[in-house]
Scaffold this motif. Sequence first.
Motif, PDB file in Angstrom:
ATOM      1  N   ARG A  30      -2.455   2.896  -3.250  1.00 42.98           N
ATOM      2  CA  ARG A  30      -3.674   2.188  -2.879  1.00 42.98           C
ATOM      3  C   ARG A  30      -4.843   2.969  -3.482  1.00 42.98           C
ATOM      4  NH1 ARG A  30      -5.679   6.187  -1.306  1.00 42.98           N
ATOM      5  NH2 ARG A  30      -7.414   4.957  -0.582  1.00 42.98           N
ATOM      6  N   MET A  53       0.781  -1.235   0.000  1.00 41.02           N
ATOM      7  CA  MET A  53       0.000   0.000   0.000  1.00 41.02           C
ATOM      8  C   MET A  53       0.824   1.304   0.000  1.00 41.02           C
ATOM      9  SD  MET A  53      -3.281  -1.377   2.158  1.00 41.02           S
ATOM     10  CE  MET A  53      -4.254   0.100   2.075  1.00 41.02           C
ATOM     11  N   ASP A  71     -14.713  -0.188  -4.795  1.00 42.36           N
ATOM     12  CA  ASP A  71     -13.605  -1.016  -5.272  1.00 42.36           C
ATOM     13  C   ASP A  71     -14.074  -2.021  -6.312  1.00 42.36           C
ATOM     14  OD1 ASP A  71     -11.156  -0.308  -3.391  1.00 42.36           O
ATOM     15  OD2 ASP A  71     -13.009  -0.177  -2.258  1.00 42.36           O
ATOM     16  N   GLN A 104      -7.258   5.828   6.319  1.00 46.45           N
ATOM     17  CA  GLN A 104      -7.117   6.540   5.035  1.00 46.45           C
ATOM     18  C   GLN A 104      -7.881   7.866   5.039  1.00 46.45           C
ATOM     19  OE1 GLN A 104      -7.784   3.274   5.309  1.00 46.45           O
ATOM     20  NE2 GLN A 104      -7.070   2.089   3.558  1.00 46.45           N
ATOM     21  N   ALA A 163      -8.681   2.036  -5.646  1.00 52.60           N
ATOM     22  CA  ALA A 163      -8.995   1.186  -6.797  1.00 52.60           C
ATOM     23  C   ALA A 163      -8.358   1.667  -8.113  1.00 52.60           C
ATOM     24  CB  ALA A 163     -10.513   1.094  -6.937  1.00 52.60           C
ATOM     25  N   SER A 208     -12.759   9.892  -7.234  1.00 52.45           N
ATOM     26  CA  SER A 208     -14.143   9.542  -7.593  1.00 52.45           C
ATOM     27  C   SER A 208     -15.095  10.273  -6.643  1.00 52.45           C
ATOM     28  CB  SER A 208     -14.352   8.026  -7.572  1.00 52.45           C
ATOM     29  OG  SER A 208     -14.021   7.478  -6.310  1.00 52.45           O
ATOM     30  N   PHE A 226      -6.743   7.584  -7.133  1.00 52.06           N
ATOM     31  CA  PHE A 226      -6.815   7.446  -8.597  1.00 52.06           C
ATOM     32  C   PHE A 226      -5.548   8.066  -9.185  1.00 52.06           C
ATOM     33  CE2 PHE A 226     -11.040   6.800  -7.128  1.00 52.06           C
ATOM     34  CZ  PHE A 226     -11.549   5.860  -7.992  1.00 52.06           C
ATOM     35  N   ALA A 281     -11.389   8.255  -1.339  1.00 50.73           N
ATOM     36  CA  ALA A 281     -11.705   8.074  -2.759  1.00 50.73           C
ATOM     37  C   ALA A 281     -11.511   9.425  -3.429  1.00 50.73           C
ATOM     38  CB  ALA A 281     -13.115   7.540  -2.944  1.00 50.73           C
ATOM     39  N   ASN A 284     -16.799  -1.530  -0.925  1.00 48.04           N
ATOM     40  CA  ASN A 284     -15.965  -0.371  -0.604  1.00 48.04           C
ATOM     41  C   ASN A 284     -15.348  -0.626   0.768  1.00 48.04           C
ATOM     42  OD1 ASN A 284     -15.028   2.282  -1.423  1.00 48.04           O
ATOM     43  ND2 ASN A 284     -16.190   3.081   0.300  1.00 48.04           N
TER      44      ASN A 284
HETATM   45  O1  MRU Z   1      -7.448  -0.409   0.966  1.00 51.16           O
HETATM   46  P1  MRU Z   1      -7.440   0.794   0.066  1.00 51.16           P
HETATM   47  O2  MRU Z   1      -6.993   2.048   0.701  1.00 51.16           O
HETATM   48  O3  MRU Z   1      -6.791   0.536  -1.272  1.00 51.16           O
HETATM   49  O4  MRU Z   1      -8.988   0.922  -0.189  1.00 51.16           O
HETATM   50  C1  MRU Z   1      -9.555   1.447  -1.286  1.00 51.16           C
HETATM   51  C2  MRU Z   1     -10.225   2.672  -0.914  1.00 51.16           C
HETATM   52  O5  MRU Z   1      -9.576   3.673  -0.781  1.00 51.16           O
HETATM   53  C3  MRU Z   1     -11.639   2.737  -0.655  1.00 51.16           C
HETATM   54  O6  MRU Z   1     -12.313   1.571  -0.495  1.00 51.16           O
HETATM   55  C4  MRU Z   1     -12.241   3.709  -1.610  1.00 51.16           C
HETATM   56  O7  MRU Z   1     -13.374   4.257  -1.077  1.00 51.16           O
HETATM   57  C5  MRU Z   1     -12.521   3.131  -2.962  1.00 51.16           C
HETATM   58  S1  MRU Z   1     -11.147   3.198  -3.971  1.00 51.16           S
HETATM   59  C6  MRU Z   1     -11.498   4.578  -4.864  1.00 51.16           C
END
Ligand code: MRU
Length: 371
Positions: free
Chosen positions: A54, A51, A249, A208, A56, A181, A176, A171, A259
């Motif tokens: 990290r 991570m 995710d 996070q 999606a 998002s 990204f 998010a 998520n």
């Molecule tokens: O474990 P992570 O930090 O990679 O988790 C993903 C996320 O940040 C969340 O679930 C997020 O809301 C969706 S990813 C845009």
Amino acid sequence: MNVNGKHFRTIWLKESDPSTVQIINQQVLPFTFGILDLRTVEDVRKAIKDMYVRGAGLIGAAAAYGMYLAALEAGAASFEKDLLAKGEMLKATRPTASNLAWAVDSMLSKLAGRSCPLSQKQEEARLAAQAIADSDAESCKRIGLHGLEIIKELSRKKQGQAVNILTHCNAGWLAFVDYGSALSPVYAAFDAGIKVHVWVDETRPRNQGAGLTAWELGQHGVPHDLVPDNAGGHLMQHSLVDMVITGADRVTRSGDAANKIGTYLKALAARENGVPFYVALPSSTFDFAMRDGVKEIPIEERDPSEVRFVYGKTRNGSLTEVQICPDSTTARNWGFDVTPARYITGLITERGICRAAEQDITALYPERADE
Ligand code: MRU
């Protein structure tokens, strides 16, 4: 988006050496802003698994750049075989977000069956990875413009008073390549002069929300307050939340959304209190092969030490990790949960907003209905 006034993406190729991928190191935020070089597929695998990157969309883009590095490492005679093996290795890092496997498979399908020289295949891999990163950023920008309309309407109903938005996890643009998002509509509204305020769930166990969402909102100047993960229900009961926006995710063809763990509880509280609950996602997060999210989406279970310990800055400024439970206490650490489609007011995508329902999702993405 900007860091101390300078534009950054979360991942890019080094200008002076395009065989090196550079990332913002998310392990050390919010206390340090650092950039890491990834030179091998193994570096990318470790960055996703541990991570350093990290979220999606970003792990999808990282996997795409990882496949470009795999193309640089591949032999001329064993190109496809080498790429397939490295793709499997990358896919095994984190199971829940569909963007990762989607990006690896997109790279494989672009590079398979080519009979050109190795150097040309490698150049095509670079261009394909770049295209995935660019399209992630572009999709997120569009999500912002569509989501902006919802916030505008809420602001109009509140006669210009601040629109209070609750979000869970991160998010934003850090999750990204750029824009984000769930936070993209927030940035679009803020930039359009609409008053917004964000309730930031801390998002245990890795925080996070506290470490990343609060940091990026602060960098952009968006008013926000950090709240404990369990505060959402109370805030909604007291009309302090106008809407919830989370990321996702993986979203099934019927609109069930995986998520960060804890999202489902927010959706239940939102339904009970009549608060609209939106999920924002680019198309790379859809999994059209799945219908029942609770039964089918693989949920990552991470190291229990993430629950037993917290990392942070002491009052005297040093960074440290502390244990928060008795020495003998064991823990479980599921990274994600699934919010069934019936609790979701709408999906905000790069093509527009739709109901979380198979008919509406496949109407928006007709070309993917047979996946
Ligand atoms: O474990 P992570 O930090 O990679 O988790 C993903 C996320 O940040 C969340 O679930 C997020 O809301 C969706 S990813 C845009």
